[in-house]
Motif scaffolding. Structure first.
Motif, PDB file in Angstrom:
ATOM      1  N   SER A   1       0.632  -1.059   0.003  1.00 56.34           N
ATOM      2  CA  SER A   1      -0.184  -0.077   0.241  1.00 56.34           C
ATOM      3  C   SER A   1       0.686   1.085  -0.020  1.00 56.34           C
ATOM      4  O   SER A   1       0.497   2.249  -0.567  1.00 56.34           O
ATOM      5  CB  SER A   1      -0.906   0.002   1.365  1.00 56.34           C
ATOM      6  OG  SER A   1      -1.457  -1.129   1.458  1.00 56.34           O
ATOM      7  N   THR A   2       2.018   1.083   0.709  1.00 54.89           N
ATOM      8  CA  THR A   2       2.659   2.299   0.792  1.00 54.89           C
ATOM      9  C   THR A   2       3.380   3.012  -0.277  1.00 54.89           C
ATOM     10  O   THR A   2       3.053   4.284  -0.730  1.00 54.89           O
ATOM     11  CB  THR A   2       3.853   2.049   1.809  1.00 54.89           C
ATOM     12  OG1 THR A   2       3.474   1.322   2.815  1.00 54.89           O
ATOM     13  CG2 THR A   2       4.404   3.342   2.419  1.00 54.89           C
TER      14      THR A   2
ATOM     15  N   HIS B   1      10.379  -6.434   8.471  1.00 53.67           N
ATOM     16  CA  HIS B   1      11.113  -6.906   7.311  1.00 53.67           C
ATOM     17  C   HIS B   1      11.177  -5.951   6.056  1.00 53.67           C
ATOM     18  O   HIS B   1      10.453  -4.912   6.008  1.00 53.67           O
ATOM     19  CB  HIS B   1       9.908  -8.266   6.587  1.00 53.67           C
ATOM     20  CG  HIS B   1       8.811  -7.816   5.961  1.00 53.67           C
ATOM     21  ND1 HIS B   1       7.818  -8.871   5.761  1.00 53.67           N
ATOM     22  CD2 HIS B   1       8.330  -6.611   5.493  1.00 53.67           C
ATOM     23  CE1 HIS B   1       6.950  -8.069   4.838  1.00 53.67           C
ATOM     24  NE2 HIS B   1       7.102  -6.896   4.849  1.00 53.67           N
TER      25      HIS B   1
ATOM     26  N   LYS C   1       3.434   0.869  11.711  1.00 49.60           N
ATOM     27  CA  LYS C   1       4.777   0.791  11.357  1.00 49.60           C
ATOM     28  C   LYS C   1       5.655   1.338  12.489  1.00 49.60           C
ATOM     29  O   LYS C   1       6.949   1.172  12.387  1.00 49.60           O
ATOM     30  CB  LYS C   1       5.217   1.396  10.240  1.00 49.60           C
ATOM     31  CG  LYS C   1       4.169   0.899   8.829  1.00 49.60           C
ATOM     32  CD  LYS C   1       4.746  -0.473   8.641  1.00 49.60           C
ATOM     33  CE  LYS C   1       3.935  -1.070   7.540  1.00 49.60           C
ATOM     34  NZ  LYS C   1       3.709  -0.620   6.168  1.00 49.60           N
TER      35      LYS C   1
HETATM   36  P1  PGA Z   1       2.575  -2.069   2.933  1.00 46.98           P
HETATM   37  O1  PGA Z   1       3.720  -3.112   3.031  1.00 46.98           O
HETATM   38  O2  PGA Z   1       3.218  -1.039   2.211  1.00 46.98           O
HETATM   39  O3  PGA Z   1       1.418  -2.773   2.323  1.00 46.98           O
HETATM   40  O4  PGA Z   1       2.366  -1.659   4.284  1.00 46.98           O
HETATM   41  C1  PGA Z   1       5.124  -2.958   3.276  1.00 46.98           C
HETATM   42  C2  PGA Z   1       6.093  -4.019   3.422  1.00 46.98           C
HETATM   43  O5  PGA Z   1       5.521  -5.304   3.727  1.00 46.98           O
HETATM   44  O6  PGA Z   1       7.049  -4.054   3.017  1.00 46.98           O
END
Ligand code: PGA
Length: 243
Positions: free
Chosen positions: A38-39, A138, A202
Motif C-alpha cells: 500500500s505504501t 521485514h 509501522k
Molecule cells: P505495505 O507493505 O506498504 O502494504 O504496508 C510494506 C511491506 O510489507 O514491505
C-alpha cells in the motif's frame, strides 16, 4: 541515515516522488528498484501525474521489483507483476520489457532466483531503490529470523506477514506462504535507498530501527544502518514511538 518526518502519507509520497523524479531527470537511463504494497501506491500516483502533466519521461528507465509471490502467475490480480502493471507501468511510457519482476510460477521461480541478481548487476546495478517496511521490520520479504538470505531466493513468509497481506485476498487461506525475494545483499548493493513508512502499525519497527543503532537478523530493516545512503521518509504516525 537521513530521516524525514512528514504529516501524512500524501506528503511522504510527494517527498519520495521528488527523489525519484530528480533521479530520472538527472539520469534518464537509470535503474530503479521498486516495491509493492500500500505504501508506494501514493508515490506511483505522483510519478504518473508528473509523467502526464510535466512530461517526466520513463522511456529509457529500467526497473527491478523486490519480490513476487510463489505460485502466482503474472495474470493473477494478486501477483506483484499485475500490481505493478496496474499501479504504475500501464500509466507511464516505460517499455514493458524494461520492467522486471521475479517470476512466481512454480516452474520458473528457481531459475528466476538464479539469474535475478546477476541480471541486475549486468545492467549496471540499482541506482535508487524504494522500500516499504513490514510491521515486523521485514524489507522485501526478508523476514525476521535466525538468518537472512544474501541473494534473491525463495523464502517462507511469517504468520505476521501473511496476516498483514490477507487484506488483499478474499481469505487468509489464499495468501501464498512462500515468495521470491531479493536478499539483503541484493538490496544493500543499491547506490541509494529510500524507505517509506506510513501509519501507526509501522511505529514499533521504525522505533526499533531508530531508537538504538544495532543490526540484527531479527530486525531485517536494521541492515540499512550499514548502508551509506539511506533516506527514511515516514509520517508522524509511523514516527510516533521514536524517542
Ligand atoms: P505495505 O507493505 O506498504 O502494504 O504496508 C510494506 C511491506 O510489507 O514491505
Amino acid at each position: 541515515m537521513k530521516v524525514i518526518v512528514k504529516n501524512n502519507h500524501k506528503e511522504v509520497s510527494k517527498e519520495a516522488a521528488d527523489i525519484f523524479e530528480m533521479e530520472i531527470r538527472n539520469n534518464p537511463k537509470t535503474i530503479l528498484g521498486l516495491a509493492t504494497g500500500s505504501t508506494p501506491i501514493g508515490m506511483y500516483k505522483e510519478l504518473i501525474k508528473r509523467h502526464n502533466e510535466e512530461g517526466l519521461d520513463f522511456s529509457s528507465v529500467t526497473t527491478f521489483n523486490l519480490d513476487e509471490y510463489l505460485g502466482l502467475d503474472p495474470n493473477n490480480p494478486n501477483s506483484y507483476r499485475y500490481f505493478m502493471n496496474q499501479e504504475l507501468f500501464n500509466h507511464i511510457n516505460i517499455p514493458i520489457e524494461n520492467t522486471h519482476v521475479p517470476l512466481g510460477e512454480e516452474d520458473k521461480a528457481e531459475i528466476s532466483c538464479k539469474v535475478y541478481d546477476s541480471m541486475i548487476q549486468e545492467m549496471g546495478g540499482i541506482k535508487l531503490q524504494v522500500l516499504g517496511i513490514g510491521s515486523n521490520g521485514h524489507i522485501a520479504f526478508n523476514e525476521p529470523g535466525e538468518r537472512l538470505s544474501a541473494n534473491t531466493s525463495i523464502v517462507d513468509l511469517t504468520n505476521e506477514t501473511i496476516q498483514d497481506n490477507a487484506r488483499f485476498f478474499d481469505s487468509i487461506d489464499e495468501v501464498p506462504k512462500k515468495a521470491i525475494s531479493m536478499g539483503m545483499g541484493s538490496i544493500l548493493k543499491a547506490e541509494k535507498i529510500v524507505l517509506i513508512a506510513s501509519g501507526e502499525n509501522k511505529a514499533p519497527a521504525i522505533a526499533k530501527l531508530l531508537n538504538e543503532p544495532y543490526i540484527s537478523t531479527y530486525l531485517p530493516v536494521s541492515f540499512l544502518l550499514a548502508h551509506k545512503d539511506v533516506t527514511i521518509i515516514c509520517d508522524e504516525d509511523a514516527y510516533s514511538l521514536v524517542k
